[in-house]
Structure formats: C-alpha cells, structure tokens
Write a protein that holds these residues in place. Structure first.
Motif, PDB file in Angstrom:
ATOM      1  N   ARG A 132       0.830  -1.220   0.000  1.00  0.00           N
ATOM      2  CA  ARG A 132       0.000   0.000   0.000  1.00  0.00           C
ATOM      3  C   ARG A 132       0.859   1.262   0.000  1.00  0.00           C
ATOM      4  NH1 ARG A 132      -2.861  -3.140   3.537  1.00  0.00           N
ATOM      5  NH2 ARG A 132      -2.117  -1.987   5.343  1.00  0.00           N
ATOM      6  N   GLN A 133       1.973   1.232   0.719  1.00  0.00           N
ATOM      7  CA  GLN A 133       2.849   2.403   0.744  1.00  0.00           C
ATOM      8  C   GLN A 133       3.479   2.654  -0.623  1.00  0.00           C
ATOM      9  OE1 GLN A 133       5.525   1.769   4.049  1.00  0.00           O
ATOM     10  NE2 GLN A 133       4.234   3.035   5.376  1.00  0.00           N
ATOM     11  N   LEU A 134       3.901   1.596  -1.293  1.00  0.00           N
ATOM     12  CA  LEU A 134       4.465   1.769  -2.638  1.00  0.00           C
ATOM     13  C   LEU A 134       3.407   2.311  -3.597  1.00  0.00           C
ATOM     14  CD1 LEU A 134       6.728  -1.387  -3.001  1.00  0.00           C
ATOM     15  CD2 LEU A 134       7.462   0.996  -2.755  1.00  0.00           C
ATOM     16  N   GLN A 135       2.196   1.808  -3.500  1.00  0.00           N
ATOM     17  CA  GLN A 135       1.126   2.326  -4.343  1.00  0.00           C
ATOM     18  C   GLN A 135       0.871   3.805  -4.048  1.00  0.00           C
ATOM     19  OE1 GLN A 135      -1.888  -0.578  -3.367  1.00  0.00           O
ATOM     20  NE2 GLN A 135      -1.390  -1.835  -5.160  1.00  0.00           N
ATOM     21  N   ALA A 136       0.928   4.204  -2.772  1.00  0.00           N
ATOM     22  CA  ALA A 136       0.738   5.608  -2.400  1.00  0.00           C
ATOM     23  C   ALA A 136       1.863   6.480  -2.952  1.00  0.00           C
ATOM     24  CB  ALA A 136       0.657   5.749  -0.879  1.00  0.00           C
ATOM     25  N   ILE A 137       3.080   5.966  -2.949  1.00  0.00           N
ATOM     26  CA  ILE A 137       4.215   6.720  -3.499  1.00  0.00           C
ATOM     27  C   ILE A 137       3.997   6.958  -4.991  1.00  0.00           C
ATOM     28  CG2 ILE A 137       6.682   6.572  -4.075  1.00  0.00           C
ATOM     29  CD1 ILE A 137       6.965   5.012  -1.345  1.00  0.00           C
ATOM     30  N   PHE A 138       3.579   5.937  -5.717  1.00  0.00           N
ATOM     31  CA  PHE A 138       3.376   6.088  -7.155  1.00  0.00           C
ATOM     32  C   PHE A 138       2.137   6.923  -7.472  1.00  0.00           C
ATOM     33  CE2 PHE A 138       6.790   3.155  -7.336  1.00  0.00           C
ATOM     34  CZ  PHE A 138       7.419   3.431  -8.537  1.00  0.00           C
ATOM     35  N   GLU A 139       1.140   6.915  -6.604  1.00  0.00           N
ATOM     36  CA  GLU A 139      -0.003   7.819  -6.763  1.00  0.00           C
ATOM     37  C   GLU A 139       0.453   9.269  -6.606  1.00  0.00           C
ATOM     38  OE1 GLU A 139      -3.241   7.480  -7.663  1.00  0.00           O
ATOM     39  OE2 GLU A 139      -2.721   5.399  -8.119  1.00  0.00           O
ATOM     40  N   TYR A 140       1.290   9.507  -5.625  1.00  0.00           N
ATOM     41  CA  TYR A 140       1.833  10.850  -5.408  1.00  0.00           C
ATOM     42  C   TYR A 140       2.607  11.313  -6.643  1.00  0.00           C
ATOM     43  CZ  TYR A 140       4.337  14.713  -3.213  1.00  0.00           C
ATOM     44  OH  TYR A 140       4.855  15.949  -2.913  1.00  0.00           O
ATOM     45  N   ARG A 141       3.447  10.432  -7.150  1.00  0.00           N
ATOM     46  CA  ARG A 141       4.222  10.746  -8.361  1.00  0.00           C
ATOM     47  C   ARG A 141       3.306  11.066  -9.536  1.00  0.00           C
ATOM     48  NH1 ARG A 141       9.585   7.934  -9.156  1.00  0.00           N
ATOM     49  NH2 ARG A 141       8.814   7.786 -11.268  1.00  0.00           N
ATOM     50  N   ALA A 142       2.248  10.261  -9.707  1.00  0.00           N
ATOM     51  CA  ALA A 142       1.329  10.472 -10.830  1.00  0.00           C
ATOM     52  C   ALA A 142       0.670  11.843 -10.748  1.00  0.00           C
ATOM     53  CB  ALA A 142       0.256   9.377 -10.843  1.00  0.00           C
ATOM     54  N   HIS A 143       0.454  12.320  -9.550  1.00  0.00           N
ATOM     55  CA  HIS A 143      -0.136  13.646  -9.344  1.00  0.00           C
ATOM     56  C   HIS A 143       0.905  14.756  -9.544  1.00  0.00           C
ATOM     57  CE1 HIS A 143      -2.686  16.716  -7.574  1.00  0.00           C
ATOM     58  NE2 HIS A 143      -1.701  17.021  -6.749  1.00  0.00           N
ATOM     59  N   LYS A 144       2.119  14.556  -9.023  1.00  0.00           N
ATOM     60  CA  LYS A 144       3.152  15.591  -9.035  1.00  0.00           C
ATOM     61  C   LYS A 144       3.812  15.804 -10.393  1.00  0.00           C
ATOM     62  CE  LYS A 144       4.818  18.042  -6.006  1.00  0.00           C
ATOM     63  NZ  LYS A 144       4.278  19.296  -5.481  1.00  0.00           N
ATOM     64  N   ILE A 145       4.067  14.727 -11.127  1.00  0.00           N
ATOM     65  CA  ILE A 145       4.832  14.826 -12.379  1.00  0.00           C
ATOM     66  C   ILE A 145       4.187  15.783 -13.377  1.00  0.00           C
ATOM     67  CG2 ILE A 145       5.576  13.506 -14.417  1.00  0.00           C
ATOM     68  CD1 ILE A 145       6.198  11.197 -12.379  1.00  0.00           C
ATOM     69  N   PRO A 146       2.895  15.659 -13.681  1.00  0.00           N
ATOM     70  CA  PRO A 146       2.309  16.623 -14.638  1.00  0.00           C
ATOM     71  C   PRO A 146       2.383  18.067 -14.139  1.00  0.00           C
ATOM     72  CG  PRO A 146       0.860  14.743 -14.370  1.00  0.00           C
ATOM     73  CD  PRO A 146       1.925  14.627 -13.319  1.00  0.00           C
ATOM     74  N   GLN A 147       2.198  18.269 -12.835  1.00  0.00           N
ATOM     75  CA  GLN A 147       2.312  19.620 -12.266  1.00  0.00           C
ATOM     76  C   GLN A 147       3.695  20.202 -12.508  1.00  0.00           C
ATOM     77  OE1 GLN A 147       1.590  19.491  -8.078  1.00  0.00           O
ATOM     78  NE2 GLN A 147      -0.638  19.487  -8.296  1.00  0.00           N
ATOM     79  N   LEU A 148       4.711  19.426 -12.193  1.00  0.00           N
ATOM     80  CA  LEU A 148       6.084  19.907 -12.325  1.00  0.00           C
ATOM     81  C   LEU A 148       6.476  20.108 -13.782  1.00  0.00           C
ATOM     82  CD1 LEU A 148       7.658  17.657  -9.585  1.00  0.00           C
ATOM     83  CD2 LEU A 148       7.428  20.153  -9.479  1.00  0.00           C
TER      84      LEU A 148
END
Length: 159
Positions: A132-148
C-alpha cells in the motif's frame, strides 16, 4: 522469496525530450517523492543520469532513517533507463522507467520488480503495509509529475 511487480503507466502531456530531461536530473526525484519519506540525495557520481551513474540517498520509513544506493544499469536516451538497488531496504529492487511518444504526449511507464527481505516476515510486511505504501508513493508521483512538467521550459529536439 516472492518477486513482486508494480507497474504504472501515465500520460504526460509534453514531448519526450522535456520529460526525459526532467528525469535525467537526479535531484528531481526528491520533487516527486512524498514528503513523508523525507527523501534526500546524499551523493552522486554524475550530475545527470546516464549508464553507470550511482545515486546515494536517504529516506525515512516509519521514522527510521535508511540509506539507499542505486546504480543506473540501463540507459537509452529518450527511451528508457533503469536503476538497480545496490544497497537498501529490499532484498532486490529494479526500476525501469520507459518513455513512449503517443497521441497527446508521452506514455511514461514505471515497472518495478522487487523482493522483500526476511523471507515470510518480509512477505507478511509487504501484504500488510509495504504494498500500500508503494502504491501511495506512485499515486503521489502520478499527481506531481504533470504539475512539475507544466513548469519545465520546452526542450529543443536534439539534432
């Protein structure tokens, strides 16, 4: 030991040179890692990612500081690169980052193959928390990458 696989693909509405250039900078990893991991780059063998680059960083997991060292063991400009954990919390970790031009931008795929340490105890920790933590990390990345990447200047194509 059980080899686990985590694979995620996301569409980034930019061109490959801009997206790949963003990932070539090892310091950008801190920008796409959730703050609760307290990610810090501690050493680099190269200013940008390429075949053979070594990256040392620290994270905090459950408030425990951990060192993690990676080696870029595959690198194809504007196509992919892969990092292999050479020291860290897993028994093994191999992360392939693949970039493909598609209609609307870049399909960016992350494929991680990893093994937990400690045999059955590691597998139990994986099913109870780590997955679950790894999935949360990749969810965070999926949200952050387009923003950045919206903020990144357009990169001229290489000739």
């Amino acid at each position: 030991m059980t080899i686990q696989v985590l694979e995620r693909t996301q569409l980034v509405p930019r061109e490959i040179p801009a997206v790949f250039s963003f990932f070539r900078d090892p310091h950008n990893l801190a920008l796409i890692t959730p703050p609760w991991l307290n990610f810090r780059v501690r050493e680099l063998s190269d200013a940008s990612v390429r075949q053979g680059t070594r990256i040392g960083y620290t994270i905090k997991w459950l408030r425990l500081p951990m060192k993690w060292d990676s080696l870029i063991d595959r690198y194809e400009e504007d196509v992919c690169f892969a990092d292999r954990m050479i020291r860290g919390p897993y028994r093994s970790w191999h992360h392939l980052h693949h970039f493909e031009s598609v209609s609307g931008g870049v399909a960016m795929t992350d494929r991680v193959e990893y093994e937990m340490p400690l045999g059955l105890f590691g597998d139990l920790a994986h099913s109870m928390r780590v997955k679950r933590q790894l999935q949360a990390i990749f969810e965070y990345r999926a949200h952050k990458i387009p923003q950045l990447l919206r903020k990144v200047q357009r990169v001229a194509p290489r000739v």
